[in-house]
Design a protein around this motif. Sequence first.
Motif, mmCIF file in Angstrom:
data_model
loop_
_atom_site.group_PDB
_atom_site.id
_atom_site.type_symbol
_atom_site.label_atom_id
_atom_site.label_comp_id
_atom_site.label_asym_id
_atom_site.label_seq_id
_atom_site.Cartn_x
_atom_site.Cartn_y
_atom_site.Cartn_z
ATOM 1 N N SER A 45 1.079 -1.149 -0.368
ATOM 2 C CA SER A 45 0.133 -0.023 -0.242
ATOM 3 C C SER A 45 0.827 1.330 0.316
ATOM 4 N N PHE A 46 0.494 2.223 -0.211
ATOM 5 C CA PHE A 46 0.214 3.530 -0.639
ATOM 6 C C PHE A 46 -0.008 4.434 -0.327
ATOM 7 N N ARG A 47 0.411 5.497 0.605
ATOM 8 C CA ARG A 47 -0.796 6.625 1.272
ATOM 9 C C ARG A 47 0.119 7.607 0.273
ATOM 10 N N ASP A 48 -0.637 8.704 -0.156
ATOM 11 C CA ASP A 48 0.049 9.919 -1.223
ATOM 12 C C ASP A 48 -0.108 10.884 0.539
ATOM 13 N N CYS A 49 0.882 11.356 0.141
ATOM 14 C CA CYS A 49 1.293 12.554 1.260
ATOM 15 C C CYS A 49 0.554 14.131 0.758
ATOM 16 N N ASP A 50 0.199 14.494 -0.431
ATOM 17 C CA ASP A 50 -0.606 15.381 -0.579
ATOM 18 C C ASP A 50 -1.626 14.681 -0.888
ATOM 19 N N SER A 51 -2.552 14.133 -0.975
ATOM 20 C CA SER A 51 -4.025 14.099 -0.881
ATOM 21 C C SER A 51 -4.219 12.924 0.304
ATOM 22 N N GLY A 52 -3.497 12.377 0.599
ATOM 23 C CA GLY A 52 -3.883 11.178 1.774
ATOM 24 C C GLY A 52 -5.101 9.866 1.429
ATOM 25 N N HIS A 53 -4.514 9.835 0.039
ATOM 26 C CA HIS A 53 -5.240 8.546 -0.862
ATOM 27 C C HIS A 53 -4.375 7.440 -0.516
ATOM 28 N N GLU A 54 -5.162 6.607 -0.582
ATOM 29 C CA GLU A 54 -4.192 5.168 0.033
ATOM 30 C C GLU A 54 -4.313 4.349 -1.157
ATOM 31 N N PHE A 55 -3.878 3.780 -1.885
ATOM 32 C CA PHE A 55 -3.483 3.374 -3.431
ATOM 33 C C PHE A 55 -2.789 1.621 -3.135
ATOM 34 N N TRP A 56 -3.496 0.688 -4.210
ATOM 35 C CA TRP A 56 -2.633 -1.105 -3.760
ATOM 36 C C TRP A 56 -1.588 -0.520 -4.422
ATOM 37 N N VAL A 57 0.029 -1.114 -4.703
ATOM 38 C CA VAL A 57 0.790 -0.903 -5.170
ATOM 39 C C VAL A 57 1.039 -1.927 -6.259
ATOM 40 N N THR A 58 1.630 -2.099 -7.337
ATOM 41 C CA THR A 58 2.475 -2.961 -8.256
ATOM 42 C C THR A 58 3.550 -2.406 -8.448
ATOM 43 N N ASP A 59 4.741 -3.106 -8.449
ATOM 44 C CA ASP A 59 5.814 -2.287 -9.039
ATOM 45 C C ASP A 59 6.989 -3.288 -9.678
ATOM 46 N N ASN A 60 6.869 -2.081 -11.125
ATOM 47 C CA ASN A 60 6.948 -2.206 -12.599
ATOM 48 C C ASN A 60 8.065 -2.004 -12.603
ATOM 49 N N SER A 61 9.452 -1.227 -11.407
ATOM 50 C CA SER A 61 10.760 -0.695 -11.365
ATOM 51 C C SER A 61 11.038 -1.894 -11.314
ATOM 52 N N GLU A 62 10.519 -3.030 -10.431
ATOM 53 C CA GLU A 62 11.134 -3.844 -10.332
ATOM 54 C C GLU A 62 12.229 -3.691 -8.864
ATOM 55 N N GLN A 63 12.296 -2.470 -8.764
ATOM 56 C CA GLN A 63 13.069 -1.624 -7.111
ATOM 57 C C GLN A 63 12.895 -1.545 -6.570
ATOM 58 N N LEU A 64 11.470 -0.898 -5.908
ATOM 59 C CA LEU A 64 10.998 -0.664 -5.115
ATOM 60 C C LEU A 64 10.885 -1.804 -3.851
ATOM 61 N N GLU A 65 9.824 -3.271 -4.234
ATOM 62 C CA GLU A 65 9.648 -4.678 -3.264
ATOM 63 C C GLU A 65 11.649 -4.594 -2.803
ATOM 64 N N LEU A 66 12.526 -4.928 -4.059
ATOM 65 C CA LEU A 66 13.847 -5.355 -3.402
ATOM 66 C C LEU A 66 14.574 -4.533 -2.122
ATOM 67 N N LYS A 67 14.698 -2.760 -2.830
ATOM 68 C CA LYS A 67 14.760 -1.613 -1.799
ATOM 69 C C LYS A 67 14.105 -1.768 -0.738
ATOM 70 N N GLN A 70 15.855 -4.721 1.157
ATOM 71 C CA GLN A 70 17.246 -4.669 1.728
ATOM 72 C C GLN A 70 17.414 -3.849 3.133
ATOM 73 N N LEU A 71 16.832 -2.411 3.511
ATOM 74 C CA LEU A 71 16.603 -2.038 4.302
ATOM 75 C C LEU A 71 16.308 -3.205 6.410
ATOM 76 N N ASP A 72 16.008 -4.118 6.126
ATOM 77 C CA ASP A 72 15.989 -5.429 7.097
ATOM 78 C C ASP A 72 15.345 -4.911 8.091
ATOM 79 N N PHE A 73 13.850 -5.002 8.142
ATOM 80 C CA PHE A 73 13.253 -4.378 8.737
ATOM 81 C C PHE A 73 12.888 -6.346 9.370
ATOM 82 N N GLU A 74 12.076 -5.890 11.042
ATOM 83 C CA GLU A 74 12.352 -7.635 11.671
ATOM 84 C C GLU A 74 10.842 -7.903 11.306
ATOM 85 N N LYS A 75 11.232 -7.300 10.722
ATOM 86 C CA LYS A 75 8.512 -7.612 10.680
ATOM 87 C C LYS A 75 7.652 -6.624 9.214
ATOM 88 N N PRO A 76 7.335 -7.451 8.684
ATOM 89 C CA PRO A 76 6.440 -6.586 7.642
ATOM 90 C C PRO A 76 5.711 -5.576 7.993
#
Length: 122
Positions: A45-67, A70-76
């Motif tokens: 999910s993505f919450r736009d800072c300007d509008s506050g709207h929430e969106f589902w996200v599709t990562d066509n960049s193949e970088q967003l989910e990877l990066k 790599q931030l190494d969170f302990e939980k999702p």
Amino acid sequence: MQGKLIKYLMCIVIIAVCSCKGNSGKHTQYVIYKGVYSFGPEVKSFRDCDSGHEFWVTDNSEQLELKYSQLDFEKPYEPVYIEVEGIKVHSGKDGLGSEYDSTLVVKKLIKITKEIPQDMCN
């Protein structure tokens, strides 16, 4: 005669294929989106800072989910601040993203950080 007919038909096929590629002369207008992104097994999910709207996200960049991973969170589902280039489209009626009115299709990841700017994204 038959050779000319074959060449003519091949030209028609080539023209038809070329005219079907792309999106009929329309150019997709990508927009820069800035907001808070959360990722996990059942949520993208993505919450736009300007509008506050929430969106589902599709990562066509193949970088967003990877990066994000790599931030190494302990939980999702830990929120991060992102800036991406993408487009909004209507969400499908089936699947996990169907709960959202729109989907943000990410073409390019510009920035991702654990630091969420409070002045922009309250």
